[in-house]
Design a protein around this motif. Structure first.
Motif, mmCIF file in Angstrom:
data_model
loop_
_atom_site.group_PDB
_atom_site.id
_atom_site.type_symbol
_atom_site.label_atom_id
_atom_site.label_comp_id
_atom_site.label_asym_id
_atom_site.label_seq_id
_atom_site.Cartn_x
_atom_site.Cartn_y
_atom_site.Cartn_z
ATOM 1 N N ARG A 74 -5.757 10.356 -17.611
ATOM 2 C CA ARG A 74 -5.071 10.261 -18.897
ATOM 3 C C ARG A 74 -5.945 10.840 -20.015
ATOM 4 O O ARG A 74 -5.451 11.524 -20.907
ATOM 5 C CB ARG A 74 -4.720 8.813 -19.201
ATOM 6 N N SER A 75 -7.241 10.591 -19.979
ATOM 7 C CA SER A 75 -8.124 11.115 -21.025
ATOM 8 C C SER A 75 -8.148 12.639 -20.997
ATOM 9 O O SER A 75 -8.228 13.278 -22.050
ATOM 10 C CB SER A 75 -9.530 10.556 -20.886
ATOM 11 N N LEU A 76 -8.059 13.220 -19.815
ATOM 12 C CA LEU A 76 -7.997 14.683 -19.722
ATOM 13 C C LEU A 76 -6.706 15.210 -20.332
ATOM 14 O O LEU A 76 -6.699 16.248 -20.998
ATOM 15 C CB LEU A 76 -8.122 15.128 -18.266
ATOM 16 N N MET A 77 -5.617 14.499 -20.110
ATOM 17 C CA MET A 77 -4.337 14.882 -20.696
ATOM 18 C C MET A 77 -4.409 14.801 -22.222
ATOM 19 O O MET A 77 -3.949 15.705 -22.921
ATOM 20 C CB MET A 77 -3.226 13.973 -20.185
ATOM 21 N N VAL A 78 -5.033 13.759 -22.736
ATOM 22 C CA VAL A 78 -5.159 13.594 -24.184
ATOM 23 C C VAL A 78 -6.011 14.717 -24.770
ATOM 24 O O VAL A 78 -5.714 15.238 -25.846
ATOM 25 C CB VAL A 78 -5.727 12.200 -24.534
ATOM 26 N N GLN A 79 -7.061 15.126 -24.061
ATOM 27 C CA GLN A 79 -7.879 16.246 -24.527
ATOM 28 C C GLN A 79 -7.054 17.528 -24.600
ATOM 29 O O GLN A 79 -7.179 18.301 -25.553
ATOM 30 C CB GLN A 79 -9.077 16.459 -23.613
ATOM 31 N N GLU A 80 -6.210 17.768 -23.615
ATOM 32 C CA GLU A 80 -5.356 18.952 -23.630
ATOM 33 C C GLU A 80 -4.328 18.878 -24.756
ATOM 34 O O GLU A 80 -4.016 19.895 -25.374
ATOM 35 C CB GLU A 80 -4.662 19.137 -22.277
ATOM 36 N N TYR A 81 -3.805 17.688 -25.028
ATOM 37 C CA TYR A 81 -2.915 17.519 -26.177
ATOM 38 C C TYR A 81 -3.647 17.892 -27.466
ATOM 39 O O TYR A 81 -3.093 18.562 -28.336
ATOM 40 C CB TYR A 81 -2.405 16.083 -26.286
ATOM 41 N N GLY A 82 -4.888 17.465 -27.585
ATOM 42 C CA GLY A 82 -5.675 17.800 -28.769
ATOM 43 C C GLY A 82 -5.866 19.299 -28.923
ATOM 44 O O GLY A 82 -5.721 19.844 -30.021
ATOM 45 N N LYS A 83 -6.180 19.977 -27.821
ATOM 46 C CA LYS A 83 -6.340 21.437 -27.855
ATOM 47 C C LYS A 83 -5.041 22.119 -28.248
ATOM 48 O O LYS A 83 -5.033 23.032 -29.077
ATOM 49 C CB LYS A 83 -6.793 21.955 -26.495
ATOM 50 N N THR A 84 -3.937 21.680 -27.649
ATOM 51 C CA THR A 84 -2.640 22.287 -27.934
ATOM 52 C C THR A 84 -2.241 22.076 -29.390
ATOM 53 O O THR A 84 -1.775 23.016 -30.048
ATOM 54 C CB THR A 84 -1.563 21.698 -27.000
ATOM 55 N N LEU A 85 -2.426 20.875 -29.887
ATOM 56 C CA LEU A 85 -2.089 20.601 -31.281
ATOM 57 C C LEU A 85 -2.957 21.423 -32.229
ATOM 58 O O LEU A 85 -2.477 21.935 -33.243
ATOM 59 C CB LEU A 85 -2.233 19.116 -31.587
ATOM 60 N N SER A 86 -4.224 21.557 -31.917
ATOM 61 C CA SER A 86 -5.127 22.333 -32.759
ATOM 62 C C SER A 86 -4.736 23.808 -32.767
ATOM 63 O O SER A 86 -4.725 24.450 -33.816
ATOM 64 C CB SER A 86 -6.567 22.174 -32.276
ATOM 65 N N GLU A 87 -4.413 24.343 -31.601
ATOM 66 C CA GLU A 87 -4.045 25.761 -31.500
ATOM 67 C C GLU A 87 -2.713 26.059 -32.178
ATOM 68 O O GLU A 87 -2.488 27.187 -32.613
ATOM 69 C CB GLU A 87 -3.982 26.179 -30.035
ATOM 70 N N SER A 88 -1.831 25.066 -32.256
ATOM 71 C CA SER A 88 -0.524 25.300 -32.855
ATOM 72 C C SER A 88 -0.472 24.935 -34.338
ATOM 73 O O SER A 88 0.591 24.700 -34.872
ATOM 74 C CB SER A 88 0.548 24.533 -32.085
ATOM 75 N N GLY A 89 -1.599 24.896 -34.974
ATOM 76 C CA GLY A 89 -1.634 24.646 -36.414
ATOM 77 C C GLY A 89 -2.453 23.439 -36.800
ATOM 78 O O GLY A 89 -2.970 23.372 -37.903
ATOM 79 N N GLY A 90 -2.549 22.489 -35.901
ATOM 80 C CA GLY A 90 -3.391 21.328 -36.150
ATOM 81 C C GLY A 90 -2.949 20.501 -37.332
ATOM 82 O O GLY A 90 -1.793 20.510 -37.737
ATOM 83 N N ILE A 91 -3.908 19.784 -37.896
ATOM 84 C CA ILE A 91 -3.632 18.899 -39.031
ATOM 85 C C ILE A 91 -4.439 19.294 -40.262
ATOM 86 O O ILE A 91 -4.526 18.539 -41.218
ATOM 87 C CB ILE A 91 -3.885 17.428 -38.649
ATOM 88 N N GLY A 92 -5.045 20.461 -40.221
ATOM 89 C CA GLY A 92 -5.763 20.977 -41.380
ATOM 90 C C GLY A 92 -7.261 20.766 -41.376
ATOM 91 O O GLY A 92 -7.952 21.231 -42.276
ATOM 92 N N ILE A 93 -7.769 20.090 -40.381
ATOM 93 C CA ILE A 93 -9.207 19.839 -40.333
ATOM 94 C C ILE A 93 -9.972 21.129 -40.069
ATOM 95 O O ILE A 93 -11.025 21.350 -40.652
ATOM 96 C CB ILE A 93 -9.539 18.783 -39.264
ATOM 97 N N SER A 94 -9.427 21.979 -39.211
ATOM 98 C CA SER A 94 -10.156 23.203 -38.867
ATOM 99 C C SER A 94 -10.358 24.094 -40.090
ATOM 100 O O SER A 94 -11.414 24.706 -40.244
ATOM 101 C CB SER A 94 -9.449 23.985 -37.751
ATOM 102 N N ASN A 95 -9.378 24.135 -40.975
ATOM 103 C CA ASN A 95 -9.526 24.942 -42.187
ATOM 104 C C ASN A 95 -10.638 24.393 -43.083
ATOM 105 O O ASN A 95 -11.429 25.156 -43.645
ATOM 106 C CB ASN A 95 -8.208 25.003 -42.956
ATOM 107 N N ALA A 96 -10.699 23.080 -43.206
ATOM 108 C CA ALA A 96 -11.742 22.462 -44.030
ATOM 109 C C ALA A 96 -13.120 22.679 -43.415
ATOM 110 O O ALA A 96 -14.083 22.997 -44.124
ATOM 111 C CB ALA A 96 -11.468 20.976 -44.203
ATOM 112 N N VAL A 97 -13.223 22.518 -42.096
ATOM 113 C CA VAL A 97 -14.502 22.725 -41.418
ATOM 114 C C VAL A 97 -14.909 24.192 -41.522
ATOM 115 O O VAL A 97 -16.076 24.503 -41.780
ATOM 116 C CB VAL A 97 -14.418 22.275 -39.940
#
Length: 107
Positions: A74-97
């Motif tokens: 399940r933790s591996l699945m959650v990590q992939e969800y995080g990658k997918t969400l980040s690649e599809s626009g994310g929540i704006g953290i990447s722009n700030a970083v």
């Protein structure tokens, strides 16, 4: 010795977030592509950390039988969800970083 895999995986995710945060300091800010890649990777790990508690409360007795294996993957699945969400626009953290990494050029 009986090790709880959920605790181990949570610790691994926490260590992963700390490792990503410390690796941001080593990114060459003049290389914009690597700076953006590092920012997106950090955001993916951050999103995974935020999603993890939501999935921990779900029972693992589903159609695949659940159990220890499902809890571990399940933790591996959650990590992939995080990658997918980040690649599809994310929540704006990447722009700030990314902006903070670029600010390092001014120093």
């Amino acid at each position: 010795m009986n090790v709880d895999s959920s605790t181990y995986m949570d610790g691994a995710l926490g260590n992963s977030l700390a490792a990503k945060a410390s690796s941001l300091a080593s990114v060459n800010p003049k290389d914009e592509k690597s700076a953006m890649a590092a920012a997106k990777e950090f955001e993916a790990v951050f999103i995974s950390q935020m999603l993890s508690p939501m999935f921990e409360s779900l029972p693992t007795d589903g159609p695949m039988g659940g159990g220890q294996g499902e809890r571990m993957f399940r933790s591996l699945m959650v990590q992939e969800y995080g990658k997918t969400l980040s690649e599809s626009g994310g929540i704006g953290i990447s722009n700030a970083v990314y902006r903070e990494i670029i600010k390092l050029q001014e120093v």
